[in-house]
Design a protein around this motif. Structure first.
Motif, PDB file in Angstrom:
ATOM      1  N   ASP A  35      -7.630   2.693  -1.218  1.00 49.02           N
ATOM      2  CA  ASP A  35      -8.926   3.278  -1.589  1.00 49.02           C
ATOM      3  C   ASP A  35      -9.447   2.745  -2.924  1.00 49.02           C
ATOM      4  O   ASP A  35     -10.590   3.010  -3.286  1.00 49.02           O
ATOM      5  N   SER A  67      -4.361   6.855  -2.658  1.00 50.21           N
ATOM      6  CA  SER A  67      -4.008   5.744  -1.768  1.00 50.21           C
ATOM      7  C   SER A  67      -4.456   4.457  -2.431  1.00 50.21           C
ATOM      8  O   SER A  67      -5.624   4.340  -2.830  1.00 50.21           O
ATOM      9  N   THR A  91       0.432   5.902  -0.233  1.00 49.40           N
ATOM     10  CA  THR A  91      -0.323   7.133  -0.456  1.00 49.40           C
ATOM     11  C   THR A  91       0.668   8.135  -1.023  1.00 49.40           C
ATOM     12  O   THR A  91       1.707   8.391  -0.410  1.00 49.40           O
ATOM     13  N   THR A 114      -4.451  13.214  -4.237  1.00 52.25           N
ATOM     14  CA  THR A 114      -3.694  12.301  -3.399  1.00 52.25           C
ATOM     15  C   THR A 114      -4.313  10.928  -3.617  1.00 52.25           C
ATOM     16  O   THR A 114      -5.523  10.768  -3.525  1.00 52.25           O
ATOM     17  N   ASP A 154       0.839  -1.198   0.000  1.00 50.63           N
ATOM     18  CA  ASP A 154       0.000   0.000   0.000  1.00 50.63           C
ATOM     19  C   ASP A 154       0.874   1.248   0.000  1.00 50.63           C
ATOM     20  O   ASP A 154       2.023   1.225   0.441  1.00 50.63           O
TER      21      ASP A 154
END
Length: 155
Positions: A25, A22, A12, A20, A10
């Motif tokens: 998400d 991530s 961001t 932005t 993961d």
């Protein structure tokens, strides 16, 4: 280094168009994450434009395309605007994400050694796992190959 079947690391990151992004998400969608060395260079421009040209096809397959390089957001914004790229370009300026994915490598050009991005693409499935990896990508025909792989995991 990540491998097929493993959860995608993961992250961001800041992206073009004041976004932005991530990775977490984006669960529930396939993600094509392509690492490229530098904005506005011939191979990277061709690859990005190929992803642009096939972007509607990826969209029909519920797939998000993300480009990532060590360039900053300002550079990404210029690159995206000049070539009308319809997907985010992520700024990995400290190459942390590239390192996690195993694509920050020692390279050699004209006898000089340096660290840089190995052109690579990762297909991440809707559960957030690595479905396919392409290392040392040759640009010609690559996007079509990725699109075919997305179709295969969707079946």
């Amino acid at each position: 280094m990540v491998d097929i079947g493993q959860p995608a690391p993961d992250f961001t990151l800041q992206a073009s168009n004041n976004q932005t992004i991530s990775l977490r998400d984006l669960r529930g969608k396939n993600v094509v994450l392509y690492f490229y060395p530098k904005d506005m260079t011939p191979g990277c421009t061709t690859e990005s434009c190929d992803f642009r040209d096939f972007h509607p096809e990826f969209g029909k397959l519920d797939t998000i395309v993300l480009g990532i390089s060590p360039d900053d957001v300002k550079s990404h914004d210029k690159f995206a605007a000049k070539y009308e790229l319809p997907f985010p370009l992520l700024a990995d300026t400290d190459h942390r994400v590239a390192e996690e994915y195993g694509v920050w490598v020692q390279k050699k050009m004209y006898g000089k050694e340096y660290m840089g991005i190995e052109r690579s693409t990762f297909l991440i499935d809707k559960e957030g796992k690595i479905a396919k990896i392409w290392h040392k990508v040759k640009v010609s025909g690559h996007v079509q190959e990725v699109l075919q792989a997305v179709k295969e995991i969707g079946q």
